[in-house]
Motif scaffolding. Structure first.
Motif, PDB file in Angstrom:
ATOM      1  N   THR A  41      40.196  67.984  11.321  1.00  0.00           N
ATOM      2  CA  THR A  41      39.552  66.982  10.494  1.00  0.00           C
ATOM      3  C   THR A  41      38.071  67.321  10.383  1.00  0.00           C
ATOM      4  OG1 THR A  41      41.093  65.404  11.422  1.00  0.00           O
ATOM      5  CG2 THR A  41      39.188  64.488  10.289  1.00  0.00           C
ATOM      6  N   PRO A  42      37.456  67.173   9.261  1.00  0.00           N
ATOM      7  CA  PRO A  42      37.954  66.650   7.971  1.00  0.00           C
ATOM      8  C   PRO A  42      38.252  67.747   6.941  1.00  0.00           C
ATOM      9  CG  PRO A  42      35.571  66.491   8.083  1.00  0.00           C
ATOM     10  CD  PRO A  42      35.997  67.253   9.291  1.00  0.00           C
ATOM     11  N   SER A  43      38.678  68.922   7.403  1.00  0.00           N
ATOM     12  CA  SER A  43      38.895  70.019   6.460  1.00  0.00           C
ATOM     13  C   SER A  43      40.361  70.189   6.106  1.00  0.00           C
ATOM     14  CB  SER A  43      38.389  71.327   7.074  1.00  0.00           C
ATOM     15  OG  SER A  43      39.280  71.763   8.071  1.00  0.00           O
ATOM     16  N   THR A  44      41.234  69.494   6.830  1.00  0.00           N
ATOM     17  CA  THR A  44      42.660  69.789   6.747  1.00  0.00           C
ATOM     18  C   THR A  44      43.225  69.707   5.338  1.00  0.00           C
ATOM     19  OG1 THR A  44      42.757  68.809   8.927  1.00  0.00           O
ATOM     20  CG2 THR A  44      44.848  69.291   7.896  1.00  0.00           C
ATOM     21  N   GLU A  45      42.664  68.799   4.526  1.00  0.00           N
ATOM     22  CA  GLU A  45      43.215  68.624   3.174  1.00  0.00           C
ATOM     23  C   GLU A  45      43.127  69.896   2.338  1.00  0.00           C
ATOM     24  OE1 GLU A  45      41.297  66.555   4.790  1.00  0.00           O
ATOM     25  OE2 GLU A  45      41.672  64.469   4.277  1.00  0.00           O
ATOM     26  N   VAL A  46      42.163  70.748   2.644  1.00  0.00           N
ATOM     27  CA  VAL A  46      42.089  72.015   1.901  1.00  0.00           C
ATOM     28  C   VAL A  46      43.347  72.828   2.190  1.00  0.00           C
ATOM     29  CG1 VAL A  46      40.759  74.102   1.454  1.00  0.00           C
ATOM     30  CG2 VAL A  46      39.568  72.001   2.114  1.00  0.00           C
ATOM     31  N   THR A  86      39.390  81.069   4.939  1.00  0.00           N
ATOM     32  CA  THR A  86      39.836  80.161   5.990  1.00  0.00           C
ATOM     33  C   THR A  86      39.017  78.896   5.875  1.00  0.00           C
ATOM     34  OG1 THR A  86      40.313  79.851   8.332  1.00  0.00           O
ATOM     35  CG2 THR A  86      38.284  81.027   7.792  1.00  0.00           C
ATOM     36  N   VAL A  87      39.515  77.832   6.472  1.00  0.00           N
ATOM     37  CA  VAL A  87      38.848  76.542   6.317  1.00  0.00           C
ATOM     38  C   VAL A  87      38.884  75.820   7.654  1.00  0.00           C
ATOM     39  CG1 VAL A  87      41.017  75.741   5.286  1.00  0.00           C
ATOM     40  CG2 VAL A  87      38.987  74.338   5.093  1.00  0.00           C
ATOM     41  N   THR A  88      37.742  75.197   7.990  1.00  0.00           N
ATOM     42  CA  THR A  88      37.649  74.562   9.301  1.00  0.00           C
ATOM     43  C   THR A  88      36.532  73.533   9.316  1.00  0.00           C
ATOM     44  OG1 THR A  88      37.597  75.028  11.671  1.00  0.00           O
ATOM     45  CG2 THR A  88      36.038  76.253  10.295  1.00  0.00           C
ATOM     46  N   SER A  89      36.304  72.953  10.489  1.00  0.00           N
ATOM     47  CA  SER A  89      35.180  72.046  10.718  1.00  0.00           C
ATOM     48  C   SER A  89      34.538  72.441  12.045  1.00  0.00           C
ATOM     49  CB  SER A  89      35.659  70.601  10.783  1.00  0.00           C
ATOM     50  OG  SER A  89      36.257  70.238   9.566  1.00  0.00           O
ATOM     51  N   GLY A  90      33.455  71.771  12.391  1.00  0.00           N
ATOM     52  CA  GLY A  90      32.607  72.124  13.526  1.00  0.00           C
ATOM     53  C   GLY A  90      33.227  72.891  14.682  1.00  0.00           C
ATOM     54  N   VAL A 115      33.915  72.183   6.530  1.00  0.00           N
ATOM     55  CA  VAL A 115      33.681  70.801   6.129  1.00  0.00           C
ATOM     56  C   VAL A 115      33.042  70.121   7.344  1.00  0.00           C
ATOM     57  CG1 VAL A 115      34.700  68.742   5.121  1.00  0.00           C
ATOM     58  CG2 VAL A 115      35.745  70.963   4.686  1.00  0.00           C
ATOM     59  N   GLN A 116      31.720  70.006   7.287  1.00  0.00           N
ATOM     60  CA  GLN A 116      30.978  69.635   8.493  1.00  0.00           C
ATOM     61  C   GLN A 116      31.185  68.185   8.898  1.00  0.00           C
ATOM     62  OE1 GLN A 116      26.782  71.561   8.501  1.00  0.00           O
ATOM     63  NE2 GLN A 116      27.427  71.458   6.373  1.00  0.00           N
ATOM     64  N   ARG A 117      31.219  67.988  10.204  1.00  0.00           N
ATOM     65  CA  ARG A 117      31.297  66.666  10.802  1.00  0.00           C
ATOM     66  C   ARG A 117      30.220  66.573  11.873  1.00  0.00           C
ATOM     67  NH1 ARG A 117      36.966  67.622  14.098  1.00  0.00           N
ATOM     68  NH2 ARG A 117      36.041  67.421  16.163  1.00  0.00           N
ATOM     69  N   GLY A 118      30.079  65.376  12.454  1.00  0.00           N
ATOM     70  CA  GLY A 118      29.035  65.213  13.465  1.00  0.00           C
ATOM     71  C   GLY A 118      29.402  65.886  14.777  1.00  0.00           C
ATOM     72  N   MET A 178      29.504  75.599   3.057  1.00  0.00           N
ATOM     73  CA  MET A 178      29.145  74.504   3.959  1.00  0.00           C
ATOM     74  C   MET A 178      29.265  73.144   3.271  1.00  0.00           C
ATOM     75  SD  MET A 178      28.608  76.310   6.598  1.00  0.00           S
ATOM     76  CE  MET A 178      27.810  75.249   7.794  1.00  0.00           C
ATOM     77  N   MET A 179      30.487  72.647   3.246  1.00  0.00           N
ATOM     78  CA  MET A 179      30.704  71.288   2.751  1.00  0.00           C
ATOM     79  C   MET A 179      30.350  70.308   3.874  1.00  0.00           C
ATOM     80  SD  MET A 179      34.364  72.101   0.935  1.00  0.00           S
ATOM     81  CE  MET A 179      34.845  70.396   0.708  1.00  0.00           C
ATOM     82  N   ASP A 180      30.500  69.016   3.580  1.00  0.00           N
ATOM     83  CA  ASP A 180      30.404  68.049   4.668  1.00  0.00           C
ATOM     84  C   ASP A 180      31.470  66.993   4.431  1.00  0.00           C
ATOM     85  OD1 ASP A 180      29.102  65.852   3.021  1.00  0.00           O
ATOM     86  OD2 ASP A 180      27.603  67.440   2.852  1.00  0.00           O
TER      87      ASP A 180
END
Lengths: 388, 303, 102
Positions: A41-46, A86-90, A115-118, A178-180
């Motif tokens: 999360t929050p990149s999984t939708e890709v 590839t797609v991921t978050s922090g 897809v950046q998260r805190g 670098m999305m967020d």
């Protein structure tokens, strides 16, 4: 698969998509046909979108055992000839850093979506942040230059994903997208253009004689052409410091040649890579420099400031890395203050401060993450910055 | 008649050139491996198998990780990739899926493949990814100076186990077998004929194959354990190896300087990841399914 | 050639002959080929090679049966055999190359 026969792979027309879906469709439009990922999360939708769409468009999606594997797999796929992402978050981005370094060293074109998260650590899995910007720049060990883009809307998630692929093919470097969380989960109108309006760069294949091929002989732009496995070039690539043949040479002289070119191919082409979005910068007394979702919030603050009669310009960093040093330096000579809101406690701001170098005031509007700025906070910084 | 690579290279098999020279990057020979190390022998067996194989040389790619064995990729005159520590298998996975025509061989060490890369190893075996793993097991991390690893037998001494290792080591054939590998064999650097034949079999068949090669490390492992040179260890393999083809892999544990069970333990047919994926999606998605078309066939309108 | 168990048709079998080739300067003196040659063709040379190792020399070249075990065991790609059809004319000397080894 010829484009004419299968134009249905491109969903030309208006859609109501979130940023993650738009990013997936942008990758398909760019010719990406290999994606390796790991749920986060929050990149999984890709990845979810890709898993559904790839079987319809001739792509291979594999869910790997972790992000280390995902990053390694897309490098392998790129050398197999595919455009890969590839797609991921922090936390996953942290795990990818090792092989992002391999991608830089072996000059492997690919796109890494974050897809950046805190953060730090597990932090705020479902809430936004822009705290991986410096990690995108410096995350892997050693000296290198990188390209990073930051979209501000779902439409840009589509458009700039195509751009990210083009840049990675053009400069043979992993491109950080670098999305967020806000942009990724924001649902807006996204218009997919007609195929003829989408500029897609093909891989720059080596066209010379097979027996004369050397993997790292650069062109004038310092970028070497590429080959793929299976074409009888019998090439070798390594993460070790290497010479033009791709063979390891472990000494200072070779290190200097190898690393200098990796850095210079981005630095010397920085003006060609850089994409900026400017609004009423000429004659401004304060310029708000922003990127990603913070730009959207800053737009409100800028409007409020203009209502107060302050001459405010906006400079949006579409490409955050390489940092637009030349443009920021020009502005620093002309304005009273450069203001940067970002959802971290000062990352890209440090670069702005460094480049401004005391020629104008600089102001950071920090935010710890979890939510976007209050426009009033940015407004306060603008008002402060406009003071004589 | 089957075309083999050796026929293509017949002109070179004369009195001046070693017959494997077309398969080696001669500008990188001599290699870095120590005298009496088994790695050169393993490379020799692999290249002999490639030479005898009907698979065109340009379709074979070698992926290595980091370590002494990891240097293998740098010496083969094939498309070859020297990747990061532990990540040879996922790199090979991407390479294979992007170009399913390739025969992808991962040659790396025990530490690289089953310690730092252990997660990738078990999942590639589970998926039955169509790649061939040659795991050279020298019982320690040799490149970094001889630290204990996931295969170091109990009581063996290493630089980080100066009083002897007290960890339980992996039984690699059992690990591979239990994770779903469809071909599992173990040989030593002495059993070059079996090893070459085994690698040849693995190259020809589809599915995840795993070949462990017990190989002497004279400079660090043998020296610290006072086992002599690599030549002495080959003698040890000679005296203590028992070939038990088809034996239950649970019985393949290795104890310090005790009997070595070698042989071909598993050889079974199972649909590969790629075939399962394409077959399943064809049924599930129906007419709209567009299989991956391989490299080069990508849409684009710029240059 | 020594047999552990003598094949019934051993008198009808014509043993092949091989010619041993050694690039002495490529050798790192491991001795694998010397120890595992089934016909004891090889021994360590008295001389050092350029690397400072004792390479093998064929002391009984006429005994080589072209089995190729030395060739596949050699970690340095320094030794190989070719079929020697006319053993009658040559007296089966091994061929030693000094030049191309590095």
């Amino acid at each position: 698969m010829s484009r004419e026969d299968n134009s249905s792979w491109l969903k030309t027309g208006p859609h109501y998509w979130d940023g993650d879906y738009a990013c997936a469709e942008g990758a398909i439009a760019a010719g990406c046909r290999f994606l390796a990922g790991y749920p986060i999360t929050p990149s999984t939708e890709v990845a979810e979108r890709i898993a559904e769409r790839f079987p319809l468009v001739g792509g291979t999606f594999i869910q790997m055992e972790d992000e280390l594997a995902s990053m390694a797999a897309i490098l392998g796929a790129a050398w197999g000839g595919a455009k890969a992402m590839t797609v991921t978050s922090g936390p996953g981005f942290s795990l990818m850093q090792e092989n992002i370094g391999l991608g830089v060293m072996t000059e492997t074109p690919c796109v890494v979506v974050n897809v950046q998260r805190g953060g730090p650590s597990t932090g705020l899995p479902t809430l936004t942040g822009q705290q991986d910007m410096m990690q995108a720049r410096w995350g892997s060990h050693g000296d290198y230059e990188i390209i990073a883009l930051s979209p501000s809307s779902p439409q840009e998630c589509f458009d700039l994903t195509v751009t990210a692929f083009n840049l990675s093919e053009r400069y043979r470097v992993p491109v950080m997208f670098m999305m967020d969380e806000c942009v990724g989960h924001m649902t807006e109108k996204v218009v997919v253009p007609h195929l003829s309006k989408i500029h897609v760069l093909q891989r720059r294949w080596y066209r010379g004689k097979k027996e004369r091929y050397r993997p790292y002989v650069p062109g004038k732009d310092l970028v070497p052409p590429m080959v793929k496995a299976g074409d009888d070039f019998r090439f070798h690539i390594t993460g070790l410091t290497h010479d033009e043949r791709g063979y390891p040479v472990i000494n200072a002289a070779c290190q200097s040649i190898c690393v200098t070119r990796l850095v210079d191919k981005i630095k010397q082409n920085a003006d060609r890579i850089t994409i900026l979005d400017e609004d009423r910068v000429e004659g401004a007394e304060v310029v708000v420099v922003s990127y990603g979702i913070s730009y959207r919030v800053a737009t409100r603050a800028i409007a409020l400031a203009r209502d107060k009669g302050i001459r405010v310009g906006s400079l949006r960093l579409v490409t955050v890395w390489p940092f637009p040093e030349r443009r920021i330096a020009e502005l620093a000579d002309k304005v009273k203050c450069l203001v940067m809101p970002e959802i971290n406690l000062g990352q890209v701001y440090l670069e702005m401060e460094r480049v401004a170098c005391g020629r104008c005031r600089t102001k950071l509007v920090p935010h710890c993450g979890g939510w976007v700025h209050d426009p009033e906070d940015i407004l306060a910084a603008i008002v402060e910055g406009a003071k004589p | 008649m089957k075309h083999t690579n050796s026929q293509a290279d017949r002109q070179i098999a004369d009195g001046k050139h070693h017959p494997l020279e077309p398969y080696l990057r001669m500008d990188r020979i001599p290699h870095i491996w120590c005298s009496t190390c088994g790695l050169g022998t393993c490379l020799n067996s692999f290249l002999t198998a490639v030479r005898n194989s009907a698979i065109p040389r340009e379709n074979i790619a070698v992926v290595s990780g980091i370590g002494c064995t990891g240097r293998t990729a740098g010496y083969v005159n094939l498309d070859s990739f020297h990747t990061t520590h532990g990540r040879a298998i996922p790199f090979a996975t991407g390479l294979k899926l992007a170009n399913p025509e390739l025969t992808v061989v991962v040659i790396s060490g025990d530490g690289d493949l089953v310690a730092i890369g252990g997660n990738h190893f078990i999942h590639a075996a589970r998926r039955n990814m169509d790649i061939n793993i040659i795991c050279v097991n020298n019982f320690n991390y040799a490149m970094t100076g001889g630290q204990f690893g996931p295969t170091t037998p109990e009581t063996a001494r290493t630089t980080t186990a100066p009083y002897g290792s007290f960890e339980h080591p992996f039984n690699l054939p059992f690990l591979a077998d239990s994770c779903g590998a469809t071909y599992v064999a173990r040989w030593t650097a002495l059993h070059v004929r079996h090893l070459t034949a085994s690698i040849g079999e693995a190259l020809e068949r589809r599915g995840f194959s795993f070949i462990e090669v017990i190989s002497p490390c004279p400079t660090v492992y043998a020296r610290r354990n006072r086992l002599g040179t690599g030549l002495d260890l080959l003698q040890f393999y000679h005296d203590n190896s028992v070939i038990k083809n088809g034996i239950d892999t649970r019985e393949c544990d290795i104890r310090f300087q005790e009997q070595l069970i070698i042989g071909k333990f598993v050889d079974e047919e199972k649909t590969t990841f790629h075939d399962t994926m394409t077959g399943y999606l064809k049924d599930a998605v129906g007419e709209k399914y567009v299989p991956y078309v391989g490299p080069m066939e990508m849409p684009g309108n710029g240059d | 050639m020594k047999f552990w168990r003598k094949p019934l048709d051993s008198d009808q079998i014509e043993l092949p002959h091989g010619r041993v080739h050694i690039i002495i300067n490529r050798c790192k003196g491991c001795g694998f080929c010397i120890k595992y040659c089934p016909c004891q063709v090889l021994e360590f040379a008295e001389e050092f090679n350029r690397k400072g190792y004792h390479p093998p020399i064929a002391v009984k070249p006429e005994a080589c049966v072209n089995c190729g075990l030395c060739e596949v065991m050699c970690p340095e790609f320094a030794i190989w055999v070719t079929e020697d059809g006319n053993r009658g004319q040559s007296d089966g000397d091994e061929e030693v190359t000094n030049e191309s080894g590095r």
